[in-house]
Design a protein around this motif. Sequence first.
Motif, PDB file in Angstrom:
ATOM      1  N   ASP A  51       0.826  -1.210   0.000  1.00  0.00           N
ATOM      2  CA  ASP A  51       0.000   0.000   0.000  1.00  0.00           C
ATOM      3  C   ASP A  51       0.860   1.259   0.000  1.00  0.00           C
ATOM      4  O   ASP A  51       0.590   2.236   0.684  1.00  0.00           O
ATOM      5  N   LYS A  64       3.215   7.965  -1.531  1.00  0.00           N
ATOM      6  CA  LYS A  64       2.094   7.903  -0.592  1.00  0.00           C
ATOM      7  C   LYS A  64       2.162   6.590   0.169  1.00  0.00           C
ATOM      8  O   LYS A  64       2.125   5.518  -0.444  1.00  0.00           O
ATOM      9  N   CYS A  65       2.256   6.685   1.495  1.00  0.00           N
ATOM     10  CA  CYS A  65       2.362   5.506   2.355  1.00  0.00           C
ATOM     11  C   CYS A  65       1.178   5.493   3.300  1.00  0.00           C
ATOM     12  O   CYS A  65       0.894   6.495   3.957  1.00  0.00           O
ATOM     13  N   THR A  66       0.512   4.337   3.403  1.00  0.00           N
ATOM     14  CA  THR A  66      -0.611   4.238   4.312  1.00  0.00           C
ATOM     15  C   THR A  66      -0.155   4.481   5.750  1.00  0.00           C
ATOM     16  O   THR A  66       0.971   4.158   6.115  1.00  0.00           O
ATOM     17  N   SER A  85      -9.540   7.067   3.414  1.00  0.00           N
ATOM     18  CA  SER A  85      -8.169   6.550   3.383  1.00  0.00           C
ATOM     19  C   SER A  85      -7.255   7.573   4.043  1.00  0.00           C
ATOM     20  O   SER A  85      -7.567   8.762   4.084  1.00  0.00           O
ATOM     21  N   TYR A  87      -3.148   8.594   4.125  1.00  0.00           N
ATOM     22  CA  TYR A  87      -1.803   8.385   3.592  1.00  0.00           C
ATOM     23  C   TYR A  87      -0.895   9.536   4.000  1.00  0.00           C
ATOM     24  O   TYR A  87      -1.314  10.689   4.055  1.00  0.00           O
TER      25      TYR A  87
END
Length: 199
Positions: A51, A64-66, A85, A87
């Motif tokens: 992700d 973009k990192c969760t 979401s 991020y």
Amino acid sequence: MESTMSVEVERKFVCDADIQKQLEEIGVCIGQKQFQDKYFDTPDFLLTLRDVWLRCRQGCWELKCTTVTKAEDRVGEPQKAELCSRYQEITNLSQIQLKVREFMKEEFTTQRCSFTFGGEGDESGVRVDLDQADFGYCVGEIEVLVPKGEDIQSALRKIEKTAQRLGLSGDQRVQGKMDVYLQRYCPEHYAKLLSASIL
């Protein structure tokens, strides 16, 4: 040293003919632009299966990192949290280069129209983007930026109030542009992401 990063909290919604008209009546259009996203991954999908999404937008790199786990989504108001979401966006090129070595390119063009709302309280800091991708998918995003370490719940409440004001009643999570692009044009990659519970 990069300055304090924000967490992007957003809820996507399906665009229809009335949404832009409604936004023009209750909000202020803060810009309309077109941009092209190029997405990269390793041949065996090491980034997206975690992700993590690497893209180049108009010459600027973003990773973009969760920021949450499935367990964290169940804390607070799980139904509302699941629609959104979260991020962290890293734009510092040297930090991105430390994490990524080999790339695989995916590309599409998006036409974006953005809105914000005047005033304070429930609408302050809320931004709505309407995105039309060149492969025939249109999606909207209600977004609130929250400084890292700040209360995510207030952002979720603002997003929910804006969704109600726009008449968005769905309780199903809406697919983003990249989800739909992969489903249509890279079904093997999409299947792996589904299997890993990323999508």
